[in-house]
Enzyme design. Structure first.
Site, PDB file in Angstrom:
ATOM      1  N   GLU A 181       0.829  -1.117  -0.148  1.00 53.29           N
ATOM      2  CA  GLU A 181       0.051   0.108  -0.091  1.00 53.29           C
ATOM      3  C   GLU A 181       1.020   1.074   0.135  1.00 53.29           C
ATOM      4  OE1 GLU A 181      -3.677   1.727   2.251  1.00 53.29           O
ATOM      5  OE2 GLU A 181      -2.881  -0.247   3.142  1.00 53.29           O
TER       6      GLU A 181
ATOM      7  N   ASP B  73       7.890   5.213  -8.245  1.00 56.17           N
ATOM      8  CA  ASP B  73       6.977   5.569  -8.208  1.00 56.17           C
ATOM      9  C   ASP B  73       6.635   6.714  -9.102  1.00 56.17           C
ATOM     10  OD1 ASP B  73       4.336   5.364  -7.067  1.00 56.17           O
ATOM     11  OD2 ASP B  73       4.724   6.948  -5.594  1.00 56.17           O
TER      12      ASP B  73
ATOM     13  N   LYS C 171       9.545   5.953 -26.616  1.00 54.28           N
ATOM     14  CA  LYS C 171       9.177   6.241 -25.481  1.00 54.28           C
ATOM     15  C   LYS C 171      10.461   6.088 -24.387  1.00 54.28           C
ATOM     16  CE  LYS C 171       5.975   6.147 -21.623  1.00 54.28           C
ATOM     17  NZ  LYS C 171       4.744   5.454 -20.641  1.00 54.28           N
TER      18      LYS C 171
ATOM     19  N   ARG D 236      10.742   7.631 -16.794  1.00 56.86           N
ATOM     20  CA  ARG D 236      11.043   6.394 -16.223  1.00 56.86           C
ATOM     21  C   ARG D 236      12.285   5.941 -16.885  1.00 56.86           C
ATOM     22  NH1 ARG D 236       6.577   4.400 -17.099  1.00 56.86           N
ATOM     23  NH2 ARG D 236       6.032   4.592 -14.930  1.00 56.86           N
TER      24      ARG D 236
HETATM   25  P1  ITT Z   1       3.073   0.102  -8.794  1.00 61.01           P
HETATM   26  O1  ITT Z   1       2.567   0.887  -7.626  1.00 61.01           O
HETATM   27  O2  ITT Z   1       2.670  -1.495  -8.383  1.00 61.01           O
HETATM   28  O3  ITT Z   1       4.522  -0.030  -9.571  1.00 61.01           O
HETATM   29  P2  ITT Z   1       1.085   1.908 -10.036  1.00 61.01           P
HETATM   30  O4  ITT Z   1       0.477   1.747 -11.240  1.00 61.01           O
HETATM   31  O5  ITT Z   1       0.269   2.079  -8.766  1.00 61.01           O
HETATM   32  O6  ITT Z   1       1.984   0.450  -9.919  1.00 61.01           O
HETATM   33  P3  ITT Z   1       2.492   4.449  -9.976  1.00 61.01           P
HETATM   34  O7  ITT Z   1       1.930   4.744  -8.524  1.00 61.01           O
HETATM   35  O8  ITT Z   1       3.984   4.834  -9.925  1.00 61.01           O
HETATM   36  O9  ITT Z   1       2.069   2.999 -10.217  1.00 61.01           O
HETATM   37  O10 ITT Z   1       1.657   5.237 -10.969  1.00 61.01           O
HETATM   38  C1  ITT Z   1       0.634   5.966 -10.599  1.00 61.01           C
HETATM   39  C2  ITT Z   1      -0.280   6.142 -12.119  1.00 61.01           C
HETATM   40  O11 ITT Z   1       0.491   6.825 -12.728  1.00 61.01           O
HETATM   41  C3  ITT Z   1      -0.381   5.131 -12.856  1.00 61.01           C
HETATM   42  O12 ITT Z   1      -1.472   3.998 -12.583  1.00 61.01           O
HETATM   43  C4  ITT Z   1      -0.633   5.435 -14.321  1.00 61.01           C
HETATM   44  O13 ITT Z   1      -1.902   5.751 -14.268  1.00 61.01           O
HETATM   45  C5  ITT Z   1       0.244   6.573 -14.254  1.00 61.01           C
HETATM   46  N1  ITT Z   1       1.383   6.604 -14.930  1.00 61.01           N
HETATM   47  C6  ITT Z   1       2.544   6.102 -14.403  1.00 61.01           C
HETATM   48  N2  ITT Z   1       3.705   5.920 -15.290  1.00 61.01           N
HETATM   49  C7  ITT Z   1       2.985   6.389 -16.356  1.00 61.01           C
HETATM   50  C8  ITT Z   1       3.515   6.468 -17.666  1.00 61.01           C
HETATM   51  O14 ITT Z   1       4.800   6.327 -17.959  1.00 61.01           O
HETATM   52  N3  ITT Z   1       2.506   7.167 -18.809  1.00 61.01           N
HETATM   53  C9  ITT Z   1       1.384   7.255 -18.371  1.00 61.01           C
HETATM   54  N4  ITT Z   1       0.813   7.198 -16.988  1.00 61.01           N
HETATM   55  C10 ITT Z   1       1.796   6.564 -16.482  1.00 61.01           C
END
Ligand code: ITT
Length: 240
Positions: free
Chosen positions: A53, A87, A202, A208
């Site tokens: 979480e 994150d 990308k 990232r």
């Molecule tokens: P984990 O915590 O399991 O890694 P998560 O999807 O919750 O997975 P994050 O909290 O890092 O990951 O990302 C939050 C959100 O931001 C994610 O659900 C996407 O909607 C968006 N996001 C993250 N990276 C992105 C990217 O490269 N391009 C577009 N949207 C992205």
């Protein structure tokens, strides 16, 4: 683990500490260039069912939380390993930096439901209606917690790295590649959304990829300091 190990022969597993398969797809090719000793695995490959979480208020805090939890969960089983968590947040200037650390949970949903990517994008476009300042940036913080063999016994470390990319929020979705907010994020200087680029493009410029590139550079220095083989950047198709 075993102290006084002979460095140079042991396998070291980089575990992608994420439950998000879209991130795994992006990060895996960027990380296979650290060392011939390194194997990259995701939680699913390892059959590891663990949800962490995200309770911290910063990207760095959450990335560290995830890397530490996965390290704790798997290090007994894997021995030499590096848990690597990212994150990521989309920070929109006109929304005072929102959704930021709450990017995954931006759109309000009925009780207990998690928004899908599409819910978040729709909500973002709604919130941006009539707003002319569309400036935004994507920011990734990567945290690594690892244990590797070393001539003087095992070496444990934690590191963080960061990457960010500036852009604007488009008025409508464009492109079909990528995930999350990719269809509405137009990269400065490119005039196209991430979703209009393939994963390879990308990965040459994204938030990232920049954070991973820094993490790889840090790992190579750590490996070299501990007499472990590191691949030279000319060996590989490393991201620029
Ligand atoms: P984990 O915590 O399991 O890694 P998560 O999807 O919750 O997975 P994050 O909290 O890092 O990951 O990302 C939050 C959100 O931001 C994610 O659900 C996407 O909607 C968006 N996001 C993250 N990276 C992105 C990217 O490269 N391009 C577009 N949207 C992205």
């Amino acid at each position: 683990m075993n102290t006084m190990a002979t460095p140079g022969t042991e396998k070291i597993t980089i575990v992608l500490a994420t439950g998000n398969p879209d991130k795994v797809r992006e990060m895996r090719p960027l990380l296979e260039h650290v060392s011939p000793l390194v194997e990259v695995a995701c939680l699913r490959d390892l059959g590891a069912e663990i949800e962490v979480e995200e309770t911290e208020k910063t990207l760095e805090g959450n990335a560290l939380l995830k890397a530490r939890a996965i390290f704790r969960h798997l290090s007994g089983r894997l021995g030499y390993m590096i848990a690597l968590a990212d994150d990521t947040g989309l920070e929109v200037a006109a929304l005072d930096g929102a959704p930021g650390v709450y990017s995954a949970r931006f759109a309000p949903m009925p009780d207990g439901m998690a928004p899908a990517y599409e819910d978040n994008v729709r909500y973002l476009l709604e919130r941006m209606q009539g707003i002319t300042d569309r400036a935004a940036s994507f920011r990734t913080v990567i945290a690594m917690k690892g244990r590797i063999p070393s001539r003087n016994g095992d070496f444990s470390f934690e590191r963080t790295s960061e990457g960010s990319v500036k852009g604007t929020i488009d008025l409508e979705r464009k492109g079909t590649e990528g995930f999350g907010y990719d269809p509405v994020f137009v990269v400065d200087g490119r005039g196209r959304t991430y979703a209009e680029m393939g994963i390879a493009e990308k990965n040459t410029l994204s938030h990232r990829a920049l954070a991973v590139k820094q993490a790889v550079a840090d790992l190579k220095i750590i490996f070299q300091t501990h007499d472990l083989p590191a691949k030279l950047s000319t060996d590989t198709h490393e991201p620029r």
